[in-house]
Design an enzyme around this catalytic site. Structure first.
Site, PDB file in Angstrom:
ATOM      1  CE  LYS A  58      -3.905  -2.043   2.535  1.00 42.21           C
ATOM      2  NZ  LYS A  58      -4.691  -2.026   3.790  1.00 42.21           N
ATOM      3  CB  SER A  74      -1.789   0.656   8.380  1.00 47.69           C
ATOM      4  OG  SER A  74      -1.998  -0.157   9.526  1.00 47.69           O
ATOM      5  CG  ASP A  75      -3.611  -5.290   5.585  1.00 48.04           C
ATOM      6  OD1 ASP A  75      -4.454  -4.739   4.854  1.00 48.04           O
ATOM      7  OD2 ASP A  75      -3.661  -6.498   5.888  1.00 48.04           O
ATOM      8  CB  THR A  76      -5.669  -4.810  10.827  1.00 46.71           C
ATOM      9  OG1 THR A  76      -5.128  -3.532  11.167  1.00 46.71           O
ATOM     10  CG2 THR A  76      -6.002  -5.551  12.120  1.00 46.71           C
ATOM     11  CB  ALA A 111       2.060  -4.843   9.211  1.00 46.46           C
TER      12      ALA A 111
END
Length: 202
Positions: A58, A74-76, A111
């Site tokens: 991203k 960001s990613d979850t 992250a």
């Protein structure tokens, strides 16, 4: 307390939860979501490797067109017994996820990647979340709402499904979607933000 930046700041995510958390800093920022499809989880040996790759993809995509900006990706993900529970594709999958999480402790990993020109740094926060035993009627009522379908693991700790959560070990904001306290430390250490009115970098 409010921070400022000498650089344009871009959040490479359309998540309203991440936008709200980043807004805590008081720094002006733009939202430019990544347009690429997320990678296939099966291409990675570990859930952590997958979520780190998603965050980096991203940030890198948006930063490639905005070299002057500080870009935050960001990613979850939600992980139970090594299985990544992504956003559910429908009611049956949402129900299955919640049945699996009921009465169990799972891991939420968020992250973050920050890119500025040729500079890139990544970090992550892992949080243990424990659910109460969920009555079938509660699950059935919840999946009839719109809430589960844009959230990893089919729930959001900051919404009504937070009532399912017995306890957490770790950063609450990382479960919401952005470990903003740690991010603030990283941005300040890199010289990307400073406390407004202080005249010096934090």
């Amino acid at each position: 307390m409010k921070f400022k930046s000498d650089f344009p700041v871009i959040l490479a995510s359309q998540s309203p939860r991440r936008q709200e958390l980043l807004g805590m800093l008081g720094v002006d920022f733009k939202v430019i979501p990544s347009q690429q499809d997320e990678p296939n989880p099966q291409d990675f040996q570990t859930p952590l490797g997958y979520v780190l790759a998603c965050a980096a993809q991203k940030a890198q995509e948006v930063a490639s067109a905005h070299q002057e900006a500080v870009v935050i990706g960001s990613d979850t993900i939600v992980v139970l017994d090594g299985e990544i529970l992504l956003k559910p594709k429908g009611k049956e999958q949402a129900k299955s996820y919640l049945q699996k999480l009921s009465g169990r402790t799972h891991e939420v990993i968020t992250a973050v990647t920050v890119v500025k020109g040729n500079s890139e740094q990544s970090f992550h926060e892992a949080v243990n979340v424990t659910f109460f035993e969920l009555p079938e009627a509660w699950i059935n009522a919840y999946i009839e709402t719109e809430d589960p379908y844009d959230k990893a693991g089919a729930y959001g700790i900051q919404t009504v499904s937070g009532l399912f959560v017995k306890g957490i070990q770790g950063d609450y904001n990382a479960v919401v979607g952005l470990p903003v306290a740690e991010l603030t430390q990283k941005l300040a250490a890199a010289g990307f933000i400073s406390l407004e009115g202080s005249g010096v970098r934090c």
